[in-house]
Design a protein around this motif. Sequence first.
Motif, PDB file in Angstrom:
ATOM      1  N   ALA A  78      85.660  57.310  -3.627  1.00 59.86           N
ATOM      2  CA  ALA A  78      85.719  56.843  -5.012  1.00 59.86           C
ATOM      3  C   ALA A  78      87.174  56.841  -5.469  1.00 59.86           C
ATOM      4  O   ALA A  78      87.896  57.822  -5.266  1.00 59.86           O
ATOM      5  CB  ALA A  78      84.887  57.740  -5.919  1.00 59.86           C
ATOM      6  N   LEU A  79      87.613  55.736  -6.060  1.00 58.25           N
ATOM      7  CA  LEU A  79      88.984  55.587  -6.559  1.00 58.25           C
ATOM      8  C   LEU A  79      88.977  55.678  -8.077  1.00 58.25           C
ATOM      9  O   LEU A  79      88.288  54.904  -8.749  1.00 58.25           O
ATOM     10  CB  LEU A  79      89.555  54.241  -6.116  1.00 58.25           C
ATOM     11  N   ALA A  80      89.766  56.614  -8.617  1.00 56.69           N
ATOM     12  CA  ALA A  80      89.808  56.817 -10.068  1.00 56.69           C
ATOM     13  C   ALA A  80      91.245  56.989 -10.524  1.00 56.69           C
ATOM     14  O   ALA A  80      92.131  57.382  -9.750  1.00 56.69           O
ATOM     15  CB  ALA A  80      88.985  58.037 -10.468  1.00 56.69           C
ATOM     16  N   SER A  81      91.475  56.716 -11.813  1.00 55.69           N
ATOM     17  CA  SER A  81      92.802  56.904 -12.407  1.00 55.69           C
ATOM     18  C   SER A  81      92.685  56.773 -13.916  1.00 55.69           C
ATOM     19  O   SER A  81      91.679  56.291 -14.442  1.00 55.69           O
ATOM     20  CB  SER A  81      93.802  55.870 -11.867  1.00 55.69           C
ATOM     21  N   CYS A  82      93.713  57.223 -14.608  1.00 55.39           N
ATOM     22  CA  CYS A  82      93.945  56.890 -16.024  1.00 55.39           C
ATOM     23  C   CYS A  82      92.794  57.331 -16.924  1.00 55.39           C
ATOM     24  O   CYS A  82      91.955  56.523 -17.340  1.00 55.39           O
ATOM     25  CB  CYS A  82      94.200  55.398 -16.181  1.00 55.39           C
ATOM     26  N   GLN A  83      92.769  58.617 -17.247  1.00 55.47           N
ATOM     27  CA  GLN A  83      91.723  59.148 -18.122  1.00 55.47           C
ATOM     28  C   GLN A  83      92.379  59.710 -19.388  1.00 55.47           C
ATOM     29  O   GLN A  83      92.880  60.821 -19.403  1.00 55.47           O
ATOM     30  CB  GLN A  83      90.895  60.206 -17.385  1.00 55.47           C
TER      31      GLN A  83
ATOM     32  N   PHE B 251      84.842  61.957  -0.916  1.00 52.84           N
ATOM     33  CA  PHE B 251      85.924  62.534  -1.714  1.00 52.84           C
ATOM     34  C   PHE B 251      86.324  61.544  -2.791  1.00 52.84           C
ATOM     35  O   PHE B 251      86.007  60.353  -2.718  1.00 52.84           O
ATOM     36  CB  PHE B 251      87.135  62.937  -0.861  1.00 52.84           C
ATOM     37  N   VAL B 252      86.998  62.054  -3.804  1.00 52.45           N
ATOM     38  CA  VAL B 252      87.514  61.257  -4.913  1.00 52.45           C
ATOM     39  C   VAL B 252      89.026  61.158  -4.751  1.00 52.45           C
ATOM     40  O   VAL B 252      89.716  62.169  -4.626  1.00 52.45           O
ATOM     41  CB  VAL B 252      87.176  61.893  -6.275  1.00 52.45           C
ATOM     42  N   LEU B 253      89.534  59.942  -4.741  1.00 48.63           N
ATOM     43  CA  LEU B 253      90.974  59.704  -4.700  1.00 48.63           C
ATOM     44  C   LEU B 253      91.437  59.409  -6.119  1.00 48.63           C
ATOM     45  O   LEU B 253      91.080  58.373  -6.693  1.00 48.63           O
ATOM     46  CB  LEU B 253      91.289  58.531  -3.773  1.00 48.63           C
ATOM     47  N   PHE B 254      92.235  60.323  -6.676  1.00 47.86           N
ATOM     48  CA  PHE B 254      92.728  60.146  -8.045  1.00 47.86           C
ATOM     49  C   PHE B 254      94.220  59.841  -7.968  1.00 47.86           C
ATOM     50  O   PHE B 254      95.011  60.662  -7.507  1.00 47.86           O
ATOM     51  CB  PHE B 254      92.485  61.398  -8.890  1.00 47.86           C
ATOM     52  N   VAL B 255      94.609  58.641  -8.450  1.00 48.08           N
ATOM     53  CA  VAL B 255      95.970  58.157  -8.212  1.00 48.08           C
ATOM     54  C   VAL B 255      96.856  58.186  -9.451  1.00 48.08           C
ATOM     55  O   VAL B 255      97.872  57.483  -9.496  1.00 48.08           O
ATOM     56  CB  VAL B 255      95.950  56.746  -7.593  1.00 48.08           C
ATOM     57  N   GLY B 256      96.536  59.012 -10.428  1.00 47.03           N
ATOM     58  CA  GLY B 256      97.506  59.239 -11.485  1.00 47.03           C
ATOM     59  C   GLY B 256      96.991  59.101 -12.898  1.00 47.03           C
ATOM     60  O   GLY B 256      95.974  58.475 -13.162  1.00 47.03           O
ATOM     61  N   ASP B 257      97.749  59.738 -13.822  1.00 51.59           N
ATOM     62  CA  ASP B 257      97.425  59.821 -15.244  1.00 51.59           C
ATOM     63  C   ASP B 257      96.146  60.624 -15.453  1.00 51.59           C
ATOM     64  O   ASP B 257      95.192  60.176 -16.091  1.00 51.59           O
ATOM     65  CB  ASP B 257      97.329  58.423 -15.864  1.00 51.59           C
ATOM     66  N   TYR B 258      96.167  61.829 -14.900  1.00 56.81           N
ATOM     67  CA  TYR B 258      95.066  62.778 -15.067  1.00 56.81           C
ATOM     68  C   TYR B 258      95.001  63.267 -16.510  1.00 56.81           C
ATOM     69  O   TYR B 258      93.930  63.463 -17.063  1.00 56.81           O
ATOM     70  CB  TYR B 258      95.264  63.955 -14.113  1.00 56.81           C
ATOM     71  N   ILE B 259      96.167  63.510 -17.100  1.00 56.81           N
ATOM     72  CA  ILE B 259      96.262  63.788 -18.536  1.00 56.81           C
ATOM     73  C   ILE B 259      97.183  62.748 -19.154  1.00 56.81           C
ATOM     74  O   ILE B 259      97.868  61.999 -18.449  1.00 56.81           O
ATOM     75  CB  ILE B 259      96.823  65.194 -18.843  1.00 56.81           C
ATOM     76  N   TYR B 260      97.201  62.717 -20.486  1.00 60.92           N
ATOM     77  CA  TYR B 260      98.178  61.932 -21.230  1.00 60.92           C
ATOM     78  C   TYR B 260      98.960  62.871 -22.126  1.00 60.92           C
ATOM     79  O   TYR B 260      98.395  63.803 -22.717  1.00 60.92           O
ATOM     80  CB  TYR B 260      97.492  60.835 -22.046  1.00 60.92           C
ATOM     81  N   GLU B 261     100.256  62.607 -22.208  1.00 53.41           N
ATOM     82  CA  GLU B 261     101.153  63.497 -22.936  1.00 53.41           C
ATOM     83  C   GLU B 261     101.288  63.120 -24.406  1.00 53.41           C
ATOM     84  O   GLU B 261     102.054  63.758 -25.141  1.00 53.41           O
ATOM     85  CB  GLU B 261     102.525  63.493 -22.246  1.00 53.41           C
ATOM     86  N   SER B 262     100.553  62.133 -24.864  1.00 53.41           N
ATOM     87  CA  SER B 262     100.712  61.641 -26.232  1.00 53.41           C
ATOM     88  C   SER B 262     100.273  62.684 -27.253  1.00 53.41           C
ATOM     89  O   SER B 262      99.430  63.551 -26.992  1.00 53.41           O
ATOM     90  CB  SER B 262      99.919  60.350 -26.417  1.00 53.41           C
ATOM     91  N   ALA B 263     100.852  62.587 -28.429  1.00 51.35           N
ATOM     92  CA  ALA B 263     100.539  63.495 -29.529  1.00 51.35           C
ATOM     93  C   ALA B 263      99.131  63.219 -30.051  1.00 51.35           C
ATOM     94  O   ALA B 263      98.566  62.146 -29.823  1.00 51.35           O
ATOM     95  CB  ALA B 263     101.564  63.317 -30.646  1.00 51.35           C
TER      96      ALA B 263
END
Length: 516
Positions: free
Chosen positions: A157-162, A182-194
Amino acid sequence: MTRVTSPDRRRFLTAGAAVLGAAASAQLWLPATARAAAAALPDGVFGLGVASGDPLPDGIVLWTRLAPDPLHGGGMPDSAVEVEWEIAEDERFAKVTRRGTAQALPAYGHSVHVDVRGLGAGRTYWYRFRAGGQLSRTGRTRTAPSWTFSRGSLRVALASCQNWQHGYFTPYADMLAQDPDFVLFVGDYIYESAPASTGPRRHEGTGEPYTLVQYRNRYAQYRADPDLAEMHANAPFVVTFDDHEVDNDFAGEIPQDPDKQPHDAFVARLTAAYQAYYEHMPVRASAVPNGPHIQMYRALDFGRLARLNILDTRQFRSDQATSQSGAQDPGLTMLGAAQKQWLLGSLHGSTARWNLVASQIMLAETDLLLGEGKLWYYDAWDGYQAERNALLGQLGNVSNPLVLSGDRHLTMVSDLKEDYADPSSAVVGAEFVGTSISSNGDQDQAAFHAQWDPLRADNPHWKLIDAHRGYHLFDIDRDGVDAQVRVVDTVLRPQAAPSTLARLRVDSGTPGVRLV
């Protein structure tokens, strides 16, 4: 790989929720003296759940973090805590394979990373932790297939950007039902925005995270999403980060806004962000940060069927170009010299049937200019034309290259061309840019197609573009890759209806991808 059947999965989820019933048997882990000496800890130390990652044929990383007050730094005493762990062949832990203890240190947010070895290849296991008389939920994981594995199948499973503020992570509920290896997570697990008040959920805190405690709090909030927590507890993750784990569009030690973030301040931010990332991800000790640096690029083998090359397209890149001519500067690098040499060596030295590349950002061209001329996104591989084109030229000599990407918040499935400036150039591979889990929320589909459909004539290598939220699911065997674009009808509510938007196929020995 052998998978647990749906009834078994339901029994496991029921058992995982009822951890109190297993507490008595868990007492048998330790001798009586050790049980009596267990330190008193605040209630709820396992509130962030459990996870596993980076499967090997004989090993897996088991993760948890002790945090009874997760949104306020963790709430643990400033001392090391001994955490017991065990991994078994069955969900009742009647056949325990390995057990031991690990130190949860305050310097690493009381996180625990157990690199278990000596396991069987291609096997499903159950695991759990215990600290201070408290028992974690049960997790389920699986190891990679044996080194000689080539005739079976692999489900990825391919996931990103949550983005927490843009919606609930509802695609994970469907992903759980699909039971990936397995799950392949390729980035933006969190966001740093206010924090913002316009979405269905609001970020914790009062602004962007800069310090270690602030990043810990942000990760803890994201881990509170129930669908994400269930997915982590049911399948291993293979992870890498993109920009929002630190700062939007950063490059190396250069922030998006250097006039507002002096170099020393941004280096301190990188140091905090990378440590918090390590503390919350099921990765090996090789990823323990060294100040503002973290080792993330690596390769994992799944028998002779597939090699997975996981890239780091943030730490070593040159600053982004600001013009078309700048994007063609041969001095710009996305990977850096060492990582580029490693990647080419891994690709050309591979004996695997399929060679997967996990890239945080899109490799195929996106020409944003209607008609004559080109206009590119400079933060993606398009902004690093010389290095991208050299890599595409190398893929023609690699067995079945398949690039799995994120970042774009869209599904964009493309043929990889040897030279995008030449429409007649050879197809050398395929790329799946996975849509986002929640970022961009429930997008206006009519507006999306009005904007993007006119660009298809300038991008004939695109095979599918779409703006629903979801993930991609791949079934890989010797003969080909069957892909599904799995989407949900909403991320604005905690429950959603899933569906298959499209099915695609990549045939072994035939570069490119087609709709089926």
